[in-house]
Scaffold this active site. Structure first.
Site, PDB file in Angstrom:
ATOM      1  N   HIS A   1      -2.367   3.223   6.649  1.00  0.00           N
ATOM      2  CA  HIS A   1      -3.292   2.117   6.926  1.00  0.00           C
ATOM      3  C   HIS A   1      -4.735   2.608   6.832  1.00  0.00           C
ATOM      4  O   HIS A   1      -5.583   1.988   6.189  1.00  0.00           O
ATOM      5  CB  HIS A   1      -2.992   1.553   8.316  1.00  0.00           C
ATOM      6  CG  HIS A   1      -4.000   0.567   8.799  1.00  0.00           C
ATOM      7  ND1 HIS A   1      -4.089  -0.707   8.281  1.00  0.00           N
ATOM      8  CD2 HIS A   1      -4.975   0.668   9.733  1.00  0.00           C
ATOM      9  CE1 HIS A   1      -5.082  -1.353   8.894  1.00  0.00           C
ATOM     10  NE2 HIS A   1      -5.629  -0.542   9.760  1.00  0.00           N
TER      11      HIS A   1
ATOM     12  N   ARG B   1       0.878  -1.178   0.000  1.00  0.00           N
ATOM     13  CA  ARG B   1       0.000   0.000   0.000  1.00  0.00           C
ATOM     14  C   ARG B   1       0.907   1.217   0.000  1.00  0.00           C
ATOM     15  O   ARG B   1       1.874   1.275   0.758  1.00  0.00           O
ATOM     16  CB  ARG B   1      -0.991  -0.018   1.167  1.00  0.00           C
ATOM     17  CG  ARG B   1      -0.413   0.155   2.540  1.00  0.00           C
ATOM     18  CD  ARG B   1      -1.496   0.354   3.593  1.00  0.00           C
ATOM     19  NE  ARG B   1      -1.112  -0.192   4.881  1.00  0.00           N
ATOM     20  CZ  ARG B   1      -0.319   0.413   5.770  1.00  0.00           C
ATOM     21  NH1 ARG B   1       0.187   1.597   5.497  1.00  0.00           N
ATOM     22  NH2 ARG B   1      -0.022  -0.164   6.909  1.00  0.00           N
TER      23      ARG B   1
ATOM     24  N   TYR C   1       6.332   4.320  11.486  1.00  0.00           N
ATOM     25  CA  TYR C   1       6.876   2.952  11.461  1.00  0.00           C
ATOM     26  C   TYR C   1       7.565   2.571  10.155  1.00  0.00           C
ATOM     27  O   TYR C   1       8.079   1.469  10.028  1.00  0.00           O
ATOM     28  CB  TYR C   1       5.778   1.918  11.783  1.00  0.00           C
ATOM     29  CG  TYR C   1       4.544   2.014  10.904  1.00  0.00           C
ATOM     30  CD1 TYR C   1       3.411   2.718  11.330  1.00  0.00           C
ATOM     31  CD2 TYR C   1       4.501   1.419   9.661  1.00  0.00           C
ATOM     32  CE1 TYR C   1       2.282   2.823  10.542  1.00  0.00           C
ATOM     33  CE2 TYR C   1       3.370   1.513   8.858  1.00  0.00           C
ATOM     34  CZ  TYR C   1       2.264   2.204   9.311  1.00  0.00           C
ATOM     35  OH  TYR C   1       1.149   2.309   8.521  1.00  0.00           O
TER      36      TYR C   1
HETATM   37  C1  LIG Z   1      -9.662  -9.642  15.252  1.00  0.00           C
HETATM   38  C2  LIG Z   1      -9.015  -8.288  15.108  1.00  0.00           C
HETATM   39  N1  LIG Z   1      -7.859  -8.028  15.747  1.00  0.00           N
HETATM   40  C3  LIG Z   1      -7.275  -6.821  15.607  1.00  0.00           C
HETATM   41  C4  LIG Z   1      -7.857  -5.842  14.837  1.00  0.00           C
HETATM   42  C5  LIG Z   1      -7.191  -4.479  14.688  1.00  0.00           C
HETATM   43  N2  LIG Z   1      -6.667  -4.339  13.319  1.00  0.00           N
HETATM   44  C6  LIG Z   1      -7.305  -3.595  12.401  1.00  0.00           C
HETATM   45  S1  LIG Z   1      -6.519  -3.632  10.922  1.00  0.00           S
HETATM   46  C7  LIG Z   1      -5.299  -4.631  11.509  1.00  0.00           C
HETATM   47  C8  LIG Z   1      -4.151  -5.059  10.625  1.00  0.00           C
HETATM   48  C9  LIG Z   1      -4.577  -5.955   9.526  1.00  0.00           C
HETATM   49  O1  LIG Z   1      -3.517  -6.159   8.645  1.00  0.00           O
HETATM   50  P1  LIG Z   1      -3.663  -7.037   7.338  1.00  0.00           P
HETATM   51  O2  LIG Z   1      -4.467  -8.256   7.636  1.00  0.00           O
HETATM   52  O3  LIG Z   1      -2.310  -7.253   6.776  1.00  0.00           O
HETATM   53  O4  LIG Z   1      -4.556  -6.151   6.366  1.00  0.00           O
HETATM   54  P2  LIG Z   1      -4.281  -4.702   5.756  1.00  0.00           P
HETATM   55  O5  LIG Z   1      -4.875  -3.708   6.732  1.00  0.00           O
HETATM   56  O6  LIG Z   1      -2.824  -4.532   5.564  1.00  0.00           O
HETATM   57  O7  LIG Z   1      -5.032  -4.681   4.470  1.00  0.00           O
HETATM   58  C10 LIG Z   1      -5.501  -4.930  12.844  1.00  0.00           C
HETATM   59  C11 LIG Z   1      -4.626  -5.772  13.658  1.00  0.00           C
HETATM   60  C12 LIG Z   1      -9.069  -6.153  14.189  1.00  0.00           C
HETATM   61  N3  LIG Z   1      -9.678  -5.285  13.385  1.00  0.00           N
HETATM   62  N4  LIG Z   1      -9.619  -7.383  14.324  1.00  0.00           N
END
Ligand SMILES: Cc1ncc(C[n+]2csc(CCOP(=O)(O)OP(=O)(O)O)c2C)c(N)n1
Length: 370
Positions: A272, A268, A281
């Site tokens: 975020h 990306r 970061y």
């Molecule tokens: C079960 C759960 N744990 C933690 C979160 C907090 N959270 C929101 S986005 C995220 C990161 C997700 O990263 P990734 O799966 O790589 O997807 P990206 O955002 O990079 O598309 C986290 C940990 C959440 N939404 N749901």
């Protein structure tokens, strides 16, 4: 007691072999040069369609960030940099197939048919905003990480039991692969040989956590073998490669060949979400023009089309203008819908309101603590 030299022989035997990394499937190089034998699988119209849609969704993404900055939308999760992965994959589906997106996968949802107005309404915080058209099988964007992989598996199982030939595709990030739900979903899909495509966009980060801290395995695709399914590693910045890879997985699933795990390697470009500051970061400055140029799926495909003489600057200009008009009209329509009231959030939790939610709603409406 095992002697030391024997032990080292054994551990050498057991050791993970370094050369087993899955190759990255790519059709178009960053300079626009393409693998001709692979291009032969695509028509000029298909290539142009992928390109047009990538440009269209990028405009949506940029406009959404601008609207959020103007206070006209709530928070927003940008997908710039991931258009090739999302558009290439969604265009490989039939309209009747089932799409399970996350908050990041607006490009896939719009490509599968979600109206722009609906996408705007969702991010504007209109509680009934994500009203999916009746003839479209798209689920609500999933915010809890990885829970929707199980839903996709359930729907794929139902399709199999009913003898339908629809396929489920679920979108998720690299971070989701650390969740138990990911493994449960793949395990179940493998055991029951279900028509589901697990489409992971490995964009290198789960918010601030880099992939190297997320997983000790070198790739995500290689995990497929543990569940007896095919694993594909594809260049997620190459819309044509993604399209062909997903098409093959979807066709296989439709023909009863079972599930596939696809890892689309991408990045990306931005934050975020609009509530995130990526400079905390990672070194955004090193992601300069040259860095982006090398990776941008839109730039790459435009180069190919210009080299082949199937695209021109005037077509590009017309596309940008028509998309900009389309976006303005869609946003005006979305903005004309009255904003939701806080108490409306209780409408969509259960079919019948439960006592504790009723109490909370009444408390909120009375102006007290919800
Ligand atoms: C079960 C759960 N744990 C933690 C979160 C907090 N959270 C929101 S986005 C995220 C990161 C997700 O990263 P990734 O799966 O790589 O997807 P990206 O955002 O990079 O598309 C986290 C940990 C959440 N939404 N749901």
């Amino acid at each position: 007691m095992i002697a030391e030299n024997e032990l080292s022989q054994l551990t050498g035997f057991f050791r993970h072999r370094e050369n087993d990394v899955l190759p990255l499937f790519r059709v178009v190089q960053p300079d626009g040069k393409a693998e001709e034998s692979m291009l032969a699988h695509l028509t000029v119209e298909q290539i142009q369609k992928i390109y047009r849609q990538m440009v269209r969704v990028r405009q949506f993404d940029r406009k959404s960030i601008a609207l959020q900055r103007q206070g006209k939308m709530g928070t927003y999760a940008p997908f710039e940099g991931q258009e090739a992965a999302q558009v290439g994959s969604a265009l490989a589906l039939r309209r009747s197939d089932w799409v399970f997106p996350t908050y990041r996968d607006g490009a896939a949802s719009m490509t599968h048919g979600m109206p722009l107005k609906t996408m705007f309404r969702y991010w504007m915080g209109q509680l009934d905003g994500f009203d999916v058209p009746d003839d479209l099988n798209i689920l609500h964007p999933c915010v809890p990480i990885a829970t929707h992989l199980l839903h996709a598996v359930g729907v794929a199982w139902a399709a199999k039991l009913r003898g339908e030939d629809t396929v489920s595709i679920c979108y998720f990030g690299d971070g989701a692969t650390s969740e138990g739900d990911f493994h449960e979903a793949l395990n179940f899909a493998g055991v029951f040989h279900l028509p589901v495509v697990f489409f992971c966009q490995n964009n290198g980060f789960a918010i601030s956590v880099p992939f190297q801290r997320q997983s000790a395995s070198r790739t995500i695709a290689e995990r497929a073998s543990a569940y007896a399914m095919d694993g594909i590693r594809v260049d997620g910045n190459d819309g044509l490669a993604v399209y062909l890879a997903v098409q093959s997985a979807v066709q296989k699933a439709r023909d009863g060949g079972g599930p596939t795990l696809i890892e689309a390697v991408t990045q990306r470009f931005g934050a975020h979400t609009t509530a995130d500051d990526p400079t905390r970061y990672r070194d955004q400055a090193s992601m300069d023009e040259a860095w982006r140029d090398e990776r941008d799926g839109i730039v790459r495909l435009r180069r190919l089309m210009l080299q082949k003489g199937v695209w021109s600057d005037s077509e590009e200009q017309r596309l940008l203008e028509s998309t900009s008009e389309e976006l303005l009209a869609a946003f005006d329509e979305a903005a004309a819908v009255p904003m939701s009231q806080p108490a409306e959030m209780f409408h969509h939790v259960y079919g019948q309101e439960l006592w504790h939610l009723k109490e909370q709603r009444q408390g909120l409406q009375a102006g007290g603590e919800a």
